[in-house]
Design a protein around this motif. Structure first.
Motif, PDB file in Angstrom:
ATOM      1  N   SER A 110      -6.845   7.419  -8.566  1.00 44.55           N
ATOM      2  CA  SER A 110      -7.726   7.862  -7.678  1.00 44.55           C
ATOM      3  C   SER A 110      -9.220   7.907  -8.240  1.00 44.55           C
ATOM      4  O   SER A 110     -10.021   8.082  -7.146  1.00 44.55           O
ATOM      5  N   ASN A 111      -9.517   7.840  -9.267  1.00 43.41           N
ATOM      6  CA  ASN A 111     -10.879   7.807  -9.816  1.00 43.41           C
ATOM      7  C   ASN A 111     -11.007   6.911 -11.080  1.00 43.41           C
ATOM      8  O   ASN A 111      -9.892   6.661 -11.769  1.00 43.41           O
ATOM      9  N   ARG A 126      -7.194   3.246  -4.110  1.00 43.29           N
ATOM     10  CA  ARG A 126      -7.516   4.671  -3.758  1.00 43.29           C
ATOM     11  C   ARG A 126      -8.876   4.954  -4.392  1.00 43.29           C
ATOM     12  O   ARG A 126      -9.313   5.985  -4.007  1.00 43.29           O
TER      13      ARG A 126
END
Lengths: 482, 354
Positions: free
Chosen positions: A46-47, A91
């Motif tokens: 997600s990051n 994401r």
């Protein structure tokens, strides 16, 4: 080892973001190309920090890394080969910053192309690259493939619209390339990264250049009794010094199937339809429109029609951009090819494809970014019929060879991936390919990043590719879907 | 110093192989117009591409030309003008195509036409090691292998010697006009936002020059738009852009590159003569010497995240590019080694003094 990698990944990402069930592995074992591979694990970080962790775990556990955006690539660039961890970047989907005064925006790689355009439109700005997949493809994927689109004719490909790229390298370090200003110091490594198809690192942020939306836009639809007439008009428009934003050609087979879908009012009895978009200021658009209409008339156009309003214009484009999906209505399977010829040789290239189609007993329909000489022959077949795929592949190779003989290229915008990898020696010498491999190795000396793509690993001096520990053969090529 | 003048790519390759074997250091030269770009280099000989100056192919209907690297911009311009086309880079007519690309010099019209890297489709290069390689293609669109043509832009002769280039061309605009008015850097930025046809908006201490190119009716409309924004304008048709470049008449000329929004503040820190390309982020500044004034300007530019190489006179490149020891720097070192393993090509000339 794979179980250990899974535990490592789950610890960082949580179990929901690590996939290893057979269905998921099958789904992520391919992209939008006709190629099928396989992978060991799928991670959905997600990051940036999670991407870094994924890359480090892959390295520690001897897995190759296959970066993947939305999986809309058509050349197998994100089709994984055995021994791979697929890292999905969808994401990472924040638009980090839009700075109209500097004509730039920072985005994460999973932002969809069209979502960015929608955010920019109220500011009178846009991100120019417009691949047909713009509604579903990601900016990260656009950068990795140097995506094109119809409006490349006037606005250039993705490479012309990128200021900076942040990349997680194979060793897990994060590096930024390029800068926000017009020039940066050092070698321009952005050129290497854009179009590198995931072989130099995982993209975690992109600084894109923004372009002002044009004041006036006009789309002309031209119909022709022969494909050659249509191609001739295209060459004439370019030679006349006109500068359309886009020139697209569709042949009768495509026009019929997309008309059923888009209801754009395409002339279904024409052998070819050409869409020409003109943009800029109103005066220049009107002048160019008259010039195009005159060229079209003198070259036997049977239909000359201007879009009546923005809604009509949108319908004309919707038809063109949905061709890829709509074609499934008439063919159970098709291979969408991507080749380029010098634009003055379009008529010849189309004739060459006709000969190939006849010889191989195939139906080949055409969508052409005609202003650029970029052909997308759609080779239709039914994979259930024995030997059909072999004819398709033979046709593909013959088309590639014919285009190269005309001074063309093996890919205009889809990339090399796995699909065209073994054609690279047709276009480049061994010395050229060795140097390309050196450039790749400068980023990834141990070959963790998407090995086996663009360049074959056989006979390369830069050590064995990652993934071998998981039992991958030295030069897997995936397999064609049957 | 000796100047070697190979008459063919094959001769050049032989020469480079021999030089690599002997450790003989070389500086590639073309028209000698951009040699001040780059840090000082000490070499044993120069290699001139002056004898490689032919057009290899040019089909006007294709809007692509393939030329040898030693062709001058002036010659190319004359050939293209016959067909109302241009390679929009606007370098000194004596500069060679190879030299312009290697030095990374772009047009003052880059607001609309883009930088030089957008106008190269393919290259042939003899690497420092003496490998003759091709990258890119002869076509407008091409994705096949890594984009080596762009890697050459601004490489300053440190990777090898360009032998030929496939150039993307464009139709020469029918109308070309410069509108001159008085105004500030901030007003110049407003012109960029409001006048889409502007391909260059140059602000100087005395004036704003707006370059308009395109269809004649559009240029008329946009001239009026500029007049409404700035007032008191006058018009010059068919002049060069910029009409004057007084920053080139001083001992040292810097070409700083920053984000466009930094230009207002940056111009407060420099004294005349200077000029900025609004909307692009280029500042040209003429300074009296390469000592303290240059250091101060560079510190200011650096604070905005930009670079400030000298393009004319002494002073070299200054800070820029990957930090020594970083991962990106290591990549750069490996790329250099792939092209020029012995390190004979213009040693010391590149950004970090390598």
């Amino acid at each position: 080892m794979i179980a250990a990698a899974r535990r490592d990944l789950e610890e960082i990402l949580g179990s929901g973001a690590v996939l290893s069930d057979p269905l998921a592995l099958r789904l992520y074992g391919r992209d939008a190309s006709m190629l099928e591979g396989s992978c060991e694990l799928v991670a959905i970080p997600s990051n940036r920090e999670q991407v870094v962790a994924c890359v480090r775990i892959a390295r520690r556990r001897g897995l190759a890394v296959v970066p993947r955006g939305a999986g809309t690539g058509l050349a197998g660039g994100s089709t994984p080969l055995p021994g791979s961890l697929v890292i999905v970047t969808t994401r990472l989907q924040r638009i980090l910053e839009i700075r109209p005064e500097d004509r730039l925006a920072w985005v994460e790689p999973g932002v969809l192309n069209l979502d960015l355009k929608r955010r920019l439109a109220p500011l009178g700005l846009t991100f120019a690259p417009d691949p047909a997949s713009e509604a579903s493809s990601t900016i990260g994927g656009n950068v990795a493939t140097n995506a094109g689109g119809p409006h490349c004719l006037a606005y250039g490909v993705t490479a012309n619209h990128i200021f900076a790229v942040e990349l997680v390298l194979a060793d897990g370090t994060v590096q930024s390339f390029g800068g926000e200003g017009p020039e940066a110091g050092g070698y321009d490594l952005r050129g290497v990264i854009i179009g590198s198809e995931g072989t130099v690192g995982v993209i975690t942020a992109v600084c894109v250049r923004l372009t002002a939306l044009p004041e006036a836009v006009q789309v002309l639809m031209l119909g022709f009794a022969t494909v050659d007439d249509a191609a001739g008009v295209v060459s004439e428009v370019i030679a006349a010094g006109l500068t359309p934003a886009a020139i697209e050609l569709m042949d009768r087979a495509i026009v019929r199937v997309v008309e059923d879908f888009a209801h754009a009012g395409y002339p279904v009895d024409a052998e070819a339809v050409v869409l020409i978009e003109l943009d800029g200021l109103q005066g220049g658009v009107d002048r160019q429109r008259q010039a195009v209409e005159q060229i079209a008339r003198s070259h036997g156009a049977t239909v000359i029609q201007a879009a009546s309003d923005p809604a009509h214009r949108a319908r004309l484009w919707k038809g063109r951009k949905s061709a890829h999906g709509a074609i499934t209505r008439i063919a159970p399977d098709f291979l969408q090819y991507d080749v380029v010829v010098p634009r003055t040789r379009l008529v010849e290239a189309l004739a060459a494809v006709r000969v190939v189609a006849r010889d191989e007993g195939l139906i080949i329909a055409h969508i052409v970014h005609a202003g650029d000489g970029n052909l997308h022959p759609l080779i239709m077949y039914d994979r259930r019929s024995p030997g059909a795929l072999e004819h398709v592949l033979a046709a593909g190779e013959r088309i590639v060879r014919a285009c190269l003989e005309m001074g063309g290229s093996i890919s205009g915008e889809h990339g090399i991936g796995l699909e065209k990898r073994d054609f690279m020696p047709l276009m480049f010498s061994a010395a050229d390919l060795d140097l390309n491999d050196d450039v790749r190795a400068a980023f990834d000396p141990v070959r963790t990043m998407n090995p086996g793509k663009i360049l074959s690993d056989v006979g390369r001096s830069h050590g064995p590719a990652a993934g071998h520990a998981a039992g991958a053969a030295p030069d897997e090529a995936g397999s064609w879907r049957r | 110093m000796e100047t070697l003048t190979p008459g063919s790519a094959a001769e050049l390759v032989d020469l480079l192989r021999a030089a690599s074997a002997d450790g003989r250091r070389l500086l590639p030269v073309g028209g000698r117009t951009h040699l001040d770009r780059g840090n000082p280099t000490v070499v044993d000989a120069e290699v001139s591409v002056g004898r490689l100056s032919r057009v290899l192919s040019y089909d006007p209907a294709e809007l692509v030309a393939t030329v040898e690297a030693g062709m001058t911009c002036g010659e190319l311009d004359a050939i293209l003008a016959e067909h109302d086309q241009e390679w929009p880079v606007d370098a000194d007519p004596a500069a060679t195509i190879g030299g312009v690309v290697a030095s990374g010099a772009s047009s003052a019209r880059r607001l609309r036409v883009g930088p030089v890297r957008d106008w190269i489709l393919g290259i042939e290069l003899a690497t420092g090691e003496g490998r003759l390689i091709r990258g890119g293609a002869h076509t407008i669109k091409n994705v096949s292998g890594y984009d080596l043509p762009r890697l050459m832009v601004g490489s300053l002769g440190t990777l090898g010697v360009l032998t030929s280039l496939d150039l993307r061309l464009r139709p020469r605009p029918l109308a070309r006009r410069t509108v001159i008015a008085s105004g500030t850097v901030r007003q110049a930025a407003a012109v960029v936002a409001a006048v889409p046809l502007a391909c260059g908006v140059l602000a100087t201490p005395d004036s704003i020059e707006v370059r308009l190119e395109g269809w004649p009716e559009d240029v008329e409309v946009e001239s009026r738009a500029v007049a409404r924004l700035l007032g008191g304008t006058f018009v010059l048709d068919d002049v060069a852009f910029p009409s004057r470049q007084p920053w080139l008449d001083v001992a040292v000329t810097v070409e700083a590159a920053v984000v466009p929004s930094a230009l207002v503040e940056l111009t407060r820190l420099v004294s005349a003569p200077w000029g900025v390309l609004a909307g692009v982020g280029i500042l040209w500044a003429g300074i009296a010497s390469a000592g303290r004034p240059l250091d101060e300007l560079r510190a200011a530019v650096s604070a905005f995240g930009g670079v400030a190489p000298v393009i004319c006179g002494p002073g070299g490149l200054g800070q820029g590019g990957p930090r020594r020891g970083s991962g990106a720097w290591a990549i750069q070192e490996r790329i250099k080694a792939a092209f020029d393993p012995v390190g004979i090509m213009a040693p010391g000339r590149f950004w970090d003094g390598s």
